[in-house]
Design a protein around this motif. Structure first.
Motif, PDB file in Angstrom:
ATOM      1  N   ASN A  17       3.307  -0.428   3.857  1.00 31.78           N
ATOM      2  CA  ASN A  17       2.638   0.723   3.385  1.00 31.78           C
ATOM      3  C   ASN A  17       3.655   1.649   3.662  1.00 31.78           C
ATOM      4  O   ASN A  17       4.609   1.069   5.041  1.00 31.78           O
TER       5      ASN A  17
ATOM      6  N   LEU B  84       5.360   6.683   7.643  1.00 30.30           N
ATOM      7  CA  LEU B  84       5.703   7.531   7.037  1.00 30.30           C
ATOM      8  C   LEU B  84       6.788   8.508   6.295  1.00 30.30           C
ATOM      9  O   LEU B  84       7.751   7.546   6.895  1.00 30.30           O
TER      10      LEU B  84
ATOM     11  N   ASP C 106       1.220  -1.022   0.046  1.00 27.72           N
ATOM     12  CA  ASP C 106      -0.251  -0.277  -0.447  1.00 27.72           C
ATOM     13  C   ASP C 106       0.914   1.211   0.177  1.00 27.72           C
ATOM     14  O   ASP C 106       1.748   1.608   1.206  1.00 27.72           O
TER      15      ASP C 106
ATOM     16  N   TYR D  24       1.706  11.822  -2.235  1.00 20.79           N
ATOM     17  CA  TYR D  24       0.599  13.026  -1.500  1.00 20.79           C
ATOM     18  C   TYR D  24       1.274  14.852  -1.494  1.00 20.79           C
ATOM     19  O   TYR D  24       2.623  14.074  -0.651  1.00 20.79           O
TER      20      TYR D  24
ATOM     21  N   ARG E 157       1.299   5.263  -1.170  1.00 23.31           N
ATOM     22  CA  ARG E 157       0.418   6.244  -1.284  1.00 23.31           C
ATOM     23  C   ARG E 157       1.563   7.791  -1.711  1.00 23.31           C
ATOM     24  O   ARG E 157       2.454   8.116  -0.367  1.00 23.31           O
TER      25      ARG E 157
ATOM     26  N   THR F 161       3.747   5.778   3.353  1.00 17.64           N
ATOM     27  CA  THR F 161       2.232   7.392   2.911  1.00 17.64           C
ATOM     28  C   THR F 161       3.400   8.296   2.680  1.00 17.64           C
ATOM     29  O   THR F 161       4.239   8.725   3.593  1.00 17.64           O
TER      30      THR F 161
END
Length: 365
Positions: free
Chosen positions: A347, A320, A225, A229, A227, A349
């Protein structure tokens, strides 16, 4: 085919079963067990928390148990003191359960303790590259007596050293060290993330004449996962990060200490317990942050690479990243902190401040 476990001395087998409750070894531990018991140098690859430490230590302890060394028989080298400290209890337990001892030597260890070690060396020495060189340069250390029967060394997180100036320095130290023994010192490198294991094995071999082997068991493909931004201010990054980390355990990696401090300050008082972890933070504060992870949820550690290299902070929910890490291997190491629990995806992010870091993060993906 006989299992690697069955090749261990009965006392080591009994200790593993009774002290650890293990009924079998993981695939990487079986493969590494045979490789190291056969006397090969090796690069051992497995995901973070995949059992690499035991894959190397158990067969090497088996070797030491057959004939206890006169002085240090095995050296465990880690890139940073924090990783040594984190592994000290584990390796101390493994040596004690078979009647051997270990000693931790780095700049924070008291001189009195070091003098006691020099007087009565332990079978396992845990140290950093720089501390090992200090030992070689010290007139107070009787090198031949301590290292004359050295048989093996393990370099943890070997990818952090191979191909760097610091790694070249370490290999120079190792070659100076092996002059004190007539043994062809067995060399083992451990890593979760490396794309060129054969090259690193060749680098690790140095003057050793032993055969070399890459231990890389098949990996089960899994979904990730990831991501990315784009947020144009640190305030926006801190606000979004605070929202997604509530009621979870997370690491938030930053590329500098100043950025980690600034993001931590902006995330405080937003519903998540925030800690800072980097090389300039006191040992007490770093330890408190690590301990907090073992005792609950709703905690986020804003850190630099100090929490990248294998230090155990327990199961994580989220990783993160502010902007993007400098290398793909760093990204993979950080990603590997998550996804350990059954049913959980690894994951990461990314919160990027500009288009350039968005592109860099996308490349890492």
């Amino acid at each position: 085919m006989t299992s690697a476990f069955a090749r261990f001395p009965p006392r080591l087998q009994a200790a593993i079963v009774s002290n650890l409750g293990w009924s079998s070894l993981r695939p990487v531990q079986e493969l590494a067990g045979h490789t190291l018991l056969d006397g090969n140098n090796a690069i051992v690859l497995a995901p973070t928390a995949g059992g690499k430490t035991e894959a190397s230590i158990f067969p090497l302890l088996a070797m030491l148990m057959e004939r206890e060394p006169e002085g240090v028989g095995l050296i465990y080298i880690a890139p940073i003191k924090a990783l040594l400290n984190n592994q000290a209890e584990r390796l101390g337990h493994y040596t004690e359960m078979v009647g051997l001892r270990r000693f931790l030597w780095h700049g924070d260890i008291k001189d009195q303790e070091k003098r006691a070690f020099i007087k009565e060396p332990t079978a396992l020495l845990m140290t950093t590259p720089e501390s090992l060189e200090v030992m070689l340069l010290s007139a107070k250390v009787p090198h031949t007596e301590i290292f004359g029967d050295m048989r093996a060394l393990v370099i943890d997180e070997v990818h952090a050293l191979a191909g760097t100036d610091r790694g070249a320095h370490l290999m120079s130290v190792v070659e100076r060290l092996v002059r004190y023994t007539n043994n062809d010192v067995q060399r083992v490198g451990l890593s979760a993330t490396v794309g060129n294991p054969v090259d690193i094995l060749h680098w690790l071999q140095g003057t050793s004449k032993r055969p070399g082997c890459v231990v890389d068991p098949p990996k089960v493909p899994s979904k990730k996962d990831l991501r990315v931004y784009l947020r144009d201010t640190l305030g926006a990054i801190a606000q979004d990060a605070s929202q997604i980390t509530q009621s979870k355990k997370s690491l938030f990696f930053c590329q500098s200490r100043s950025l980690a401090e600034e993001i931590a300050e902006r995330m405080r008082n937003r519903g998540t317990d925030v800690f800072v972890h980097h090389s300039s933070v006191s040992l007490e504060e770093r330890t408190a942050a690590e301990d907090r992870f073992h005792r609950g949820t709703n905690a986020s550690i804003i850190c630099t690479s100090t929490l990248e290299l294998g230090i155990d902070v327990g199961d994580l929910d989220l990783v993160l990243q502010a902007n993007a890490p400098s290398t793909v291997s760093s990204f993979l190491q950080r990603l590997g902190r998550t996804g350990r629990r059954t049913g959980q995806q690894a994951n990461t992010t990314f919160f990027c401040e500009n288009v350039e870091t968005v592109l860099q993060a996308s490349y890492a993906r």
